[in-house]
Structures are given as structure tokens and as C-alpha cells.
Design an enzyme around this catalytic site. Structure first.
Site, PDB file in Angstrom:
ATOM      1  N   SER A 167       0.853  -1.103  -0.066  1.00 38.33           N
ATOM      2  CA  SER A 167       0.168  -0.040  -0.065  1.00 38.33           C
ATOM      3  C   SER A 167       0.963   1.276  -0.093  1.00 38.33           C
ATOM      4  O   SER A 167       0.563   2.194  -0.352  1.00 38.33           O
ATOM      5  CB  SER A 167      -0.917  -0.183   1.272  1.00 38.33           C
ATOM      6  OG  SER A 167      -0.207  -0.041   2.371  1.00 38.33           O
ATOM      7  N   SER A 188       7.937   4.036  18.714  1.00 38.00           N
ATOM      8  CA  SER A 188       8.237   5.726  18.071  1.00 38.00           C
ATOM      9  C   SER A 188       8.701   6.184  19.416  1.00 38.00           C
ATOM     10  O   SER A 188       7.741   6.147  20.308  1.00 38.00           O
ATOM     11  CB  SER A 188       7.335   6.230  17.120  1.00 38.00           C
ATOM     12  OG  SER A 188       7.466   7.584  17.214  1.00 38.00           O
ATOM     13  N   TYR A 202      -1.984   8.202  15.123  1.00 40.08           N
ATOM     14  CA  TYR A 202      -0.883   7.410  14.753  1.00 40.08           C
ATOM     15  C   TYR A 202      -0.033   7.177  16.131  1.00 40.08           C
ATOM     16  O   TYR A 202       0.210   5.943  16.524  1.00 40.08           O
ATOM     17  CB  TYR A 202       0.119   8.147  13.960  1.00 40.08           C
ATOM     18  CG  TYR A 202       1.390   7.893  14.027  1.00 40.08           C
ATOM     19  CD1 TYR A 202       1.723   6.710  13.297  1.00 40.08           C
ATOM     20  CD2 TYR A 202       2.385   8.588  14.532  1.00 40.08           C
ATOM     21  CE1 TYR A 202       2.773   6.239  13.349  1.00 40.08           C
ATOM     22  CE2 TYR A 202       3.788   7.964  14.379  1.00 40.08           C
ATOM     23  CZ  TYR A 202       3.883   6.899  13.962  1.00 40.08           C
ATOM     24  OH  TYR A 202       5.259   6.469  13.911  1.00 40.08           O
ATOM     25  N   LYS A 256       0.877   3.467  18.243  1.00 42.42           N
ATOM     26  CA  LYS A 256       2.041   2.973  18.734  1.00 42.42           C
ATOM     27  C   LYS A 256       2.156   2.809  20.327  1.00 42.42           C
ATOM     28  O   LYS A 256       2.716   1.737  20.930  1.00 42.42           O
ATOM     29  CB  LYS A 256       3.364   3.939  18.436  1.00 42.42           C
ATOM     30  CG  LYS A 256       3.450   4.191  17.084  1.00 42.42           C
ATOM     31  CD  LYS A 256       4.038   2.956  16.390  1.00 42.42           C
ATOM     32  CE  LYS A 256       4.237   2.920  14.903  1.00 42.42           C
ATOM     33  NZ  LYS A 256       4.524   1.781  14.275  1.00 42.42           N
TER      34      LYS A 256
HETATM   35  C1  UD1 Z   1       6.908  12.444  13.223  1.00 42.92           C
HETATM   36  C2  UD1 Z   1       6.485  11.518  14.122  1.00 42.92           C
HETATM   37  C3  UD1 Z   1       7.229  10.183  14.423  1.00 42.92           C
HETATM   38  C4  UD1 Z   1       6.919   9.473  13.252  1.00 42.92           C
HETATM   39  C5  UD1 Z   1       7.663  10.605  12.054  1.00 42.92           C
HETATM   40  C6  UD1 Z   1       7.505   9.534  10.837  1.00 42.92           C
HETATM   41  C7  UD1 Z   1       5.773  12.763  16.053  1.00 42.92           C
HETATM   42  C8  UD1 Z   1       6.074  13.684  17.508  1.00 42.92           C
HETATM   43  N1  UD1 Z   1       6.784  12.375  15.319  1.00 42.92           N
HETATM   44  O1  UD1 Z   1       8.208  12.958  13.112  1.00 42.92           O
HETATM   45  O2  UD1 Z   1       6.733   9.663  15.457  1.00 42.92           O
HETATM   46  O3  UD1 Z   1       7.660   8.324  13.293  1.00 42.92           O
HETATM   47  O4  UD1 Z   1       7.028  11.593  11.832  1.00 42.92           O
HETATM   48  O5  UD1 Z   1       6.429   9.906   9.800  1.00 42.92           O
HETATM   49  O6  UD1 Z   1       4.441  12.486  15.933  1.00 42.92           O
HETATM   50  N2  UD1 Z   1      10.024  19.826   8.986  1.00 42.92           N
HETATM   51  C9  UD1 Z   1      10.224  21.032   8.358  1.00 42.92           C
HETATM   52  N3  UD1 Z   1       9.744  21.375   7.015  1.00 42.92           N
HETATM   53  C10 UD1 Z   1       9.131  20.126   6.397  1.00 42.92           C
HETATM   54  C11 UD1 Z   1       9.058  18.907   7.075  1.00 42.92           C
HETATM   55  C12 UD1 Z   1       9.642  18.854   8.497  1.00 42.92           C
HETATM   56  O7  UD1 Z   1      10.581  22.259   8.880  1.00 42.92           O
HETATM   57  O8  UD1 Z   1       8.789  20.171   5.361  1.00 42.92           O
HETATM   58  C13 UD1 Z   1      10.719  19.891  10.453  1.00 42.92           C
HETATM   59  C14 UD1 Z   1       9.480  19.327  11.496  1.00 42.92           C
HETATM   60  O9  UD1 Z   1       9.037  20.671  11.878  1.00 42.92           O
HETATM   61  C15 UD1 Z   1      10.155  18.880  12.581  1.00 42.92           C
HETATM   62  C16 UD1 Z   1      11.451  18.400  11.836  1.00 42.92           C
HETATM   63  O10 UD1 Z   1      11.507  18.659  10.438  1.00 42.92           O
HETATM   64  O11 UD1 Z   1      10.787  19.818  13.439  1.00 42.92           O
HETATM   65  C17 UD1 Z   1      11.307  16.561  11.562  1.00 42.92           C
HETATM   66  O12 UD1 Z   1      10.025  16.558  10.990  1.00 42.92           O
HETATM   67  P1  UD1 Z   1       9.311  15.090  10.304  1.00 42.92           P
HETATM   68  O13 UD1 Z   1      10.626  14.627   9.458  1.00 42.92           O
HETATM   69  O14 UD1 Z   1       8.089  15.349   9.848  1.00 42.92           O
HETATM   70  O15 UD1 Z   1       9.440  14.121  11.633  1.00 42.92           O
HETATM   71  P2  UD1 Z   1       8.631  14.528  13.121  1.00 42.92           P
HETATM   72  O16 UD1 Z   1       7.527  15.358  12.956  1.00 42.92           O
HETATM   73  O17 UD1 Z   1       9.824  14.677  14.047  1.00 42.92           O
END
Ligand code: UD1
Length: 337
Positions: free
Chosen positions: A33, A124, A149, A153
Site C-alpha cells: 500500500s 516510536s 498515529y 504506537k
Molecule cells: C513524525 C512523528 C514520528 C514519526 C515520523 C514519521 C511525532 C512527534 N513524530 O516525526 O513519530 O515516526 O513523523 O512519519 O509525531 N520539518 C520542516 N519542514 C518540512 C518537514 C519537516 O521544517 O517540510 C521539520 C519539522 O517541523 C520537525 C522536523 O523537521 O521539526 C522533522 O519533521 P518530520 O521529518 O516530519 O518528523 P517528526 O515530525 O519529528
């Protein structure tokens, strides 16, 4: 034989490679999927070994039980198969509970019937929410989940704990991943999000490649050194190795209790801007970015205390951030070539 559910997915595929390298036979079960069948051939290319594959949706109880009839040599399970998009889970909570909890229950019922007592689960750091004290140890209390989500977990961990309590022959280990990133050094497997990436690193590599105009950084007025969020970014191959160690621990009866859980991270936090700079330094490619509003639900900062995993599992993250980011870039380029 190790049954690896979700074995064509991002973390699953890297773990299958490490299991095969460690000499295990592997059966991948995946409903495809959110992954591609071609990953099976890529795994075989990397390892020069054969891997069995079944396209099955674990929500189907009959088909789940049939796997164990067909492969009587299964002696342990690594369970990755699950939906993982935080935002989507808020929109479709029932889908998340059905996918992530329904399939776990089917799998555990089948494990009980066929007496497969070794179970490794992908959990996680989301179970900790925003902790008051950093870094987080395994003793840091879990908090109320911030998304369906995250709740799946947490509930899954509870199900494993309760199952291990009720059935003293059943042993499980939950690995609480921090932020898995990077790709296999061959560039043959890596993270392959469908559509616009929700996670940071695929967005960075796609922006560097020119597929996206610029990265949006979500907020720069957090209480951190440069104002952007802090996460503990763990190399996916290092993470995969923690699963192999956990499987061996269970098979060799070296576990200390029937249900164990470990933090799997590097022990070091990096801000979003530090990640962007490290990417630019290691690849020589510039990443355009702009600062935008905070993303609802983001926690400010989290990183792991990995002492317990270091001592108990004898596992430690080995790959540095720059090398890991370079591997993600190699994968992106290879895949698009
Ligand atoms: C989230 C989940 C985690 C999950 C993971 C995979 C939570 C707290 N965390 O991690 O459990 O396993 O997703 O799907 O629920 N960022 C940007 N710009 C972007 C994307 C991200 O600035 O376009 C920043 C976010 O604000 C964050 C960091 O990058 O500070 C990491 O983000 P991301 O990769 O989405 O992971 P998490 O949110 O930490």
C-alpha cells in the site's frame, strides 16, 4: 525464518538486508500500500541472497494465519507494517486504528496459535510527546498521544506488554525509534514517499534535486539555539541493525523480561537548520528554504538517552549526520536517474 511485515517499506527493507547479511532466512509480507514490489529485487541485488515475498494485507485474519501454515520454519517476527502519517491519522483515525491495531492483533493471535514467541515491534519516540526533561530515557513517562498515529504506537506497546504478561512463553521487544533518515550506502533502497513528502529529509533531497522549489521550515522561534525544532536523526542502517540484535536477543533467550523496550537514536539532537547546513556541507548542493508558520502538533525538541540500548543491546549509532545525509542524497539521485 524471520517473518518481516512491511519488509518492502523504508525501515523494513533496510532491516531485511541486515537480517539476510546476518545469515537469517527472511519472508517479507507486505500489502504494497505504501511501497513497491521492486524493492524485493533490490534487496536481493544488495545481499546476493533470495528473499521470500507474499503480498498480504494483515487485516485479513485468514490470510494472516495461512502464512504460518505455508512457512512452518518461521521462528520470529519483526513487525513494521503500519500506516505512519501523523496528519493523515488525524483525518482518518479509524483507518489508523484498524490498520495498525487490527493487523497487530491478527498477527499476535496467529503467533499464539503457531507458537512463535519472538516478536520485535517498531515503536516510536512519539510515545514520549514533549518531555519535560531531556534527553529521554526509557524511564521517562509516556504521555497522552498527540495523534491517532501516536496512539496506535502506545496502544500497540500496551498490547505487547499485556500479551507477554498473560503468556509467559511470549517475548517481545519494542524499539522506540527517534527520526530515521538516510538510505543504504549502495543507493539501491531508501525512503520513497508517495506525493509531497511530509518528512524533512525527503523534502530536503527533493528540493536539492529541483523537484520542489523550496523547503518550508516550520517555525524559527522555538526555544532552541537557532529557533528551529530539535530532533534526534538516526541512520536507517544503524537502526536496522538494532532489529537484528533484538531478534538474536530473543532467539537466544537473553532478554531480561518478556517485554522490553529501548530508545533507538543517536543521543544527539540537531535543529532543522543544522540539518540543512549539514546536508549542504556534505553534498555541496544548496537547499533553498523559507521560514513559515509552525506546523500544528510539532513538538519543540526531543533527543534520546541511548545508554540502556548501548549497554543492554550492545548497540550504538555509528554513522554521523553528514554521512547519513549524503546517503539520502545518493539514493534520491539514483532513484531519479
Ligand atoms: C513524525 C512523528 C514520528 C514519526 C515520523 C514519521 C511525532 C512527534 N513524530 O516525526 O513519530 O515516526 O513523523 O512519519 O509525531 N520539518 C520542516 N519542514 C518540512 C518537514 C519537516 O521544517 O517540510 C521539520 C519539522 O517541523 C520537525 C522536523 O523537521 O521539526 C522533522 O519533521 P518530520 O521529518 O516530519 O518528523 P517528526 O515530525 O519529528
Amino acid at each position: 525464518m524471520i517473518l518481516t511485515t512491511g519488509g518492502t517499506g523504508y525501515i523494513g527493507s533496510h532491516t531485511v538486508v541486515e537480517l539476510l547479511n546476518a545469515g537469517f532466512e527472511v519472508l517479507i509480507v507486505d500489502d504494497l500500500s505504501n511501497s513497491e514490489k521492486e524493492v524485493v529485487q533490490r534487496i536481493e541485488k544488495i545481499t546476493n541472497k533470495k528473499v521470500a515475498f507474499e503480498e498480504i494485507d494483515l487485516k485479513n485474519k485468514e490470510k494472516t494465519f495461512a502464512i504460518f501454515e505455508k512457512y512452518p520454519t518461521i521462528n520470529a517476527i519483526v513487525h513494521f507494517a503500519a500506516s505512519k502519517a501523523v496528519g493523515e491519522s488525524v483525518e482518518k483515525p479509524l483507518m489508523y486504528y484498524e490498520n495498525n491495531i487490527g493487523s497487530l492483533i491478527n498477527l499476535l493471535q496467529a503467533s499464539a496459535k503457531y507458537e512463535i514467541n519472538n516478536f520485535v515491534f517498531s515503536s516510536s519516540c512519539t510515545v514520549y510527546g514533549q518531555p519535560n526533561v531531556l534527553p529521554v530515557t526509557e524511564n521517562t513517562p509516556r504521555c497522552e498521544a498527540e495523534s491517532p498515529y501516536g496512539n496506535t504506537k502506545k496502544i500497540a506497546e500496551d498490547i505487547l506488554k499485556d500479551t507477554a504478561f498473560a503468556d509467559k512463553t511470549f517475548k517481545s521487544i519494542a524499539l522506540r525509534y527517534f527520526n530515521p533518515i538516510g538510505a543504504h550506502p549502495t543507493g539501491l533502497i531508501g525512503e520513497l514517499p508517495r506525493g509531497v513528502p511530509a518528512n524533512l529529509i525527503p523534502f530536503v533531497t527533493q528540493t536539492a534535486f529541483g523537484l520542489r522549489k523550496e523547503l518550508s521550515i516550520f517555525g524559527n522561534d522555538y526555544n532552541t539555539p537557532d529557533g528551529t525544532c530539535i530532533r534526534d536523526y538516526i541512520n536507517v542502517v544503524d537502526l536496522a541493525k538494532a532489529h537484528v540484535i533484538s531478534i538474536k536477543r530473543l532467539l537466544e533467550n537473553k532478554n531480561k523480561s518478556n517485554y522490553e523496550f529501548f530508545n533507538i537514536g543517536t543521543g544527539k539532537g540537531s535543529t532543522v537548520l543544522e540539518v540543512v547546513k549539514a546536508f549542504e556541507k556534505s553534498t555541496g548542493v544548496k537547499v533553498n528554504y523559507k521560514i513559515v508558520a509552525k506546523r500544528p502538533g510539532d513538538i519543540e525538541k526531543i533527543w534520546a538517552d541511548t545508554t540502556y540500548a548501548n549497554i543492554e543491546l550492545g548497540w550504538k549509532a555509528e554513522t554521523g549526520l553528514e554521512e547519513t545525509l549524503a546517503s539520502a542524497w545518493k539514493w534520491e539521485k539514483n532513484y531519479r536517474a
